[in-house]
Enzyme design. Sequence first.
Site, PDB file in Angstrom:
ATOM      1  N   ASP A 150     -19.476  28.144   4.670  1.00 26.94           N
ATOM      2  CA  ASP A 150     -18.223  28.429   5.390  1.00 26.94           C
ATOM      3  C   ASP A 150     -18.469  29.016   6.785  1.00 26.94           C
ATOM      4  O   ASP A 150     -17.714  28.756   7.720  1.00 26.94           O
ATOM      5  CB  ASP A 150     -17.273  29.327   4.566  1.00 26.94           C
ATOM      6  CG  ASP A 150     -17.925  30.592   4.025  1.00 26.94           C
ATOM      7  OD1 ASP A 150     -19.126  30.812   4.267  1.00 26.94           O
ATOM      8  OD2 ASP A 150     -17.221  31.358   3.322  1.00 26.94           O
ATOM      9  N   SER A 172     -19.915  27.817  -0.336  1.00 21.45           N
ATOM     10  CA  SER A 172     -20.209  29.057   0.394  1.00 21.45           C
ATOM     11  C   SER A 172     -21.022  30.054  -0.426  1.00 21.45           C
ATOM     12  O   SER A 172     -20.543  31.131  -0.781  1.00 21.45           O
ATOM     13  CB  SER A 172     -18.909  29.685   0.869  1.00 21.45           C
ATOM     14  OG  SER A 172     -18.230  28.750   1.654  1.00 21.45           O
ATOM     15  N   ARG A 209     -28.944  31.854  -5.242  1.00 18.72           N
ATOM     16  CA  ARG A 209     -28.355  32.730  -6.257  1.00 18.72           C
ATOM     17  C   ARG A 209     -26.846  32.711  -6.054  1.00 18.72           C
ATOM     18  O   ARG A 209     -26.370  32.472  -4.942  1.00 18.72           O
ATOM     19  CB  ARG A 209     -28.881  34.161  -6.139  1.00 18.72           C
ATOM     20  CG  ARG A 209     -28.383  34.973  -4.975  1.00 18.72           C
ATOM     21  CD  ARG A 209     -29.257  36.160  -4.702  1.00 18.72           C
ATOM     22  NE  ARG A 209     -30.524  35.726  -4.130  1.00 18.72           N
ATOM     23  CZ  ARG A 209     -30.692  35.405  -2.847  1.00 18.72           C
ATOM     24  NH1 ARG A 209     -29.689  35.458  -2.005  1.00 18.72           N
ATOM     25  NH2 ARG A 209     -31.865  35.016  -2.388  1.00 18.72           N
TER      26      ARG A 209
HETATM   27  C1  GLC Z   1     -21.248  35.195   0.396  1.00 16.54           C
HETATM   28  C2  GLC Z   1     -22.010  33.884   0.309  1.00 16.54           C
HETATM   29  C3  GLC Z   1     -22.088  33.208   1.653  1.00 16.54           C
HETATM   30  C4  GLC Z   1     -20.708  33.076   2.269  1.00 16.54           C
HETATM   31  C5  GLC Z   1     -20.006  34.425   2.287  1.00 16.54           C
HETATM   32  C6  GLC Z   1     -18.596  34.321   2.811  1.00 16.54           C
HETATM   33  O1  GLC Z   1     -21.974  36.059   1.204  1.00 16.54           O
HETATM   34  O2  GLC Z   1     -23.306  34.121  -0.199  1.00 16.54           O
HETATM   35  O3  GLC Z   1     -22.680  31.934   1.539  1.00 16.54           O
HETATM   36  O4  GLC Z   1     -20.829  32.575   3.561  1.00 16.54           O
HETATM   37  O5  GLC Z   1     -19.975  34.970   0.986  1.00 16.54           O
HETATM   38  O6  GLC Z   1     -17.824  33.468   2.035  1.00 16.54           O
END
Ligand code: GLC
Length: 524
Positions: free
Chosen positions: A244, A191, A206
Amino acid sequence: MRNHTRTHRLSQRAAPFTTTTKATSQAERARRLRYNFQPVLTCLVGSFADVPQDLLKEIQELECLFTIDTAKLKQITNRFQAELDKGLSVEGGSIPMNPTWVMSFPTGYETGTYLALDMGGTNLRVCQITLTEQKSEFDIIQSKYRMPEELKTGEADELWEYIADCLMQFLETHHGDTSKLEKLPLGFTFSYPATQNYVDAGILQRWTKGFDIAGVEGHNVVPMFEAALAARGVPIKLAALINDTTGTLIASAYTDTKMKIGCIFGTGCNAAYMEDCGSIPKLAHLNLPPDTPMAINCEWGAFDNEHQVLPRTPYDITIDKDSPRPGQQAFEKMIAGLYLGEIFRLVMVDLHDNHETHIFANQDISKLRKAYSLDSSFLSAIEEDPYENLSETFELFQNKLDITPSLPELELIRRTAELIGTRAARLSACGVAAISRKKSYNTCHVGADGSVFNKYPNFKARGALALREILDWPEKNDPKEDDPIEILAAEDGSGVGAALIAALTLQRVKNGNMHGILHPENYQ
Ligand code: GLC
């Protein structure tokens, strides 16, 4: 290493949204009505009978800083919608709008056994999910592993080795001798923002959510993960790398066909929705059939990194400046669970040090000075304090921070928590409204998951109210009436959603749709 293992049969229906509030006094209810649910009037001072003038002035200033009125919400939403479009364009923008190669909604008739690995912000979770013959039903076995804090800022190899060890341990527990095991297909919920030219690859754009591991940004994470599996002989083949939010979207759509958007309001904050390939200019060169669906992981946490529209406070600016990635995730840093407690802490320290009132005067606030020592559950606890004299908040400050707040200070503490929590919920609604408008969804369901959505008091009601203001819905005739767009508790995206995406990908490869598949041999 393992915390616990549970075996469940989960119901097919999304769990109802619940908050764990204690019995609420009359006065408290009145307080909540006064402060939490009113359409926010800018710079409104609460009627705090016992609060001296100087503290009232501070409260008023905080209200001015943190309150976002309807007009501002609309302005933010308009820009948000434009930025979503920009992210899909060839030039791109701040919001990455990552195509995920998840190319259909589930039907509810998917079957098979899959593994799912969830590398979220806090825990590592491994699941084995069986999608059963019965429509929209599944069995799940899962183990949670602590994600050691030092791994988040350590070496890449250590991270992948730890993950491979957890997977091996899971397989040994549930399958015994792994040397005889056929390779099992896995959906890996990673995620973080990743450029996915293929469903089975992802170049980390990143780190977010406080992670800072060298040597991963700019690289495809799948070969690193697979090398660690190979080194230990873990019998797993990766079927899909998943965000996610995409998992949440697909898992929720498995049980509710009205689900159009998947959101996470947890340690981080983000959303995914289904776009048509024909509306993604940056994929035009691939000549995909224009009406084929493609799930987009928005990575909306990056909204307004250029600081054009979000009303940032000095506290938000400090959070950003002191974070491992300054200038990134401007929207997320005002909303997500990782930051809510820290915003609150910065306000408290500032009011102690720099303002005429000097809250907690002559007290040792060294514990309060420790960065990131308060998480969002601390704010939840303050907002949930059911007593008129805020005695639970008093105890919280004494026990956790060795600070003895006066009653007026407790009022200020409570109001600050409400302001921060309310701002987060109202800003979240801008993202949901922007996607809904972009897709012309006048009615739909939005599946939401994450600790802030599930546990933060009133987050859901405050978000729903903001959505109503932004989208100009008329007043309800009956309070029980559903909103046209409803944000509901989602199914388990990184477990069931990851399994479903693995199943959908295997199925589409079988059907000959090889778009966005890097290693066809893994799908045999
Ligand atoms: C951050 C991550 C993203 C994820 C979110 C919730 O924003 O960059 O990929 O979906 O957290 O976990």
